[in-house]
Design an enzyme around this catalytic site. Structure first.
Site, PDB file in Angstrom:
ATOM      1  N   ASP A  15      -0.506  -0.668  -9.271  1.00 45.25           N
ATOM      2  CA  ASP A  15      -1.803  -0.361  -8.683  1.00 45.25           C
ATOM      3  C   ASP A  15      -2.592   0.421  -9.735  1.00 45.25           C
ATOM      4  OD1 ASP A  15      -3.800   0.139  -6.633  1.00 45.25           O
ATOM      5  OD2 ASP A  15      -2.987   2.167  -6.522  1.00 45.25           O
ATOM      6  N   ASP A  17      -6.012   2.726  -9.095  1.00 44.39           N
ATOM      7  CA  ASP A  17      -6.536   4.020  -8.656  1.00 44.39           C
ATOM      8  C   ASP A  17      -5.434   4.857  -8.014  1.00 44.39           C
ATOM      9  OD1 ASP A  17      -9.606   3.947  -9.026  1.00 44.39           O
ATOM     10  OD2 ASP A  17      -9.151   2.008  -8.135  1.00 44.39           O
ATOM     11  N   ASP A 171       0.418   4.114  -4.922  1.00 43.86           N
ATOM     12  CA  ASP A 171       0.201   5.428  -4.313  1.00 43.86           C
ATOM     13  C   ASP A 171      -0.405   5.323  -2.921  1.00 43.86           C
ATOM     14  OD1 ASP A 171      -3.033   6.573  -4.619  1.00 43.86           O
ATOM     15  OD2 ASP A 171      -2.444   4.623  -5.415  1.00 43.86           O
TER      16      ASP A 171
END
Length: 204
Positions: A15, A17, A171
């Site tokens: 991922d 961001d 996250d």
């Protein structure tokens, strides 16, 4: 506890961001720019809850939640331009990027993000890590976004590796759900890194 690569993983998917890029404080500040123009107080928990979703869905949520008299697409353009202008403020998440650098040339690697294609490229280039990745799949490249697994499955297809042999570093709750649904190994990077005061504020 350090972040590790699963011994059976044949490809890595990251991922962006909050995983490679500590961009969440910049996203928060740029949403505040939008909020100031339209006279509402932006709740940072929106970012926490919707991490992994495309910006248009954030904008639709804001229009509905704050009764903003504007088209969501207008908010998206304003928000994205503010974010691109502030890209120099982005900081790398070194604990994750160290994995990228260690496995570059050893395993195929890709980025699977809910960001737009331009936002993804801006961030990766600003952080100096674009060339480490074979493919970047953004919100522009899929029909169904996280928590649907399409983003990560497409990464696996492009890398030529079966989903169950891919490891995803994430996250966001939505992205973790997507990776699990795809049958991939999943590492929740939040267990291994410290984001600073912003994360504490966003999770209250």
């Amino acid at each position: 506890m350090t972040i590790t690569v699963h011994p059976e993983a044949k490809a890595l998917i990251f991922d962006l961001d909050g995983t490679l890029s500590n961009s969440l404080p910049v996203h928060l500040e740029t949403w505040k720019i939008v909020a100031k123009k339209y006279n509402f107080d932006f709740d940072p928990n929106i970012i926490h809850e919707m991490t992994g979703r495309p910006t248009i869905e954030f904008a639709k949520r804001i229009v509905e939640q704050y009764k903003v008299d504007e088209q969501p697409e207008i908010l998206v353009r304003m928000k994205q331009q503010a974010f691109w202008d502030a890209a120099h403020l982005l900081e790398p998440i070194e604990e994750v990027i160290s994995i990228v650098k260690s496995y570059h040339g050893k395993l195929p690697m890709s980025v699977g993000t809910g960001a737009s294609g331009k936002s993804a490229e801006v961030q990766l280039k600003e952080l100096g890590i674009r060339d480490y990745f074979d493919f970047v799949i953004s919100a522009d490249d899929v029909q169904k976004h996280k928590p649907h697994p399409e983003t990560f499955v497409k990464c696996a297809e492009l890398m030529g590796v079966e989903p169950q042999l891919c490891q995803v570093f994430e996250d966001g709750d939505l992205g973790i759900s997507a990776a699990k649904e795809a049958g991939m190994f999943v590492t929740d990077v939040r267990e291994h890194i410290v984001y600073g005061d912003w994360e504490l504020t966003a999770n209250k």
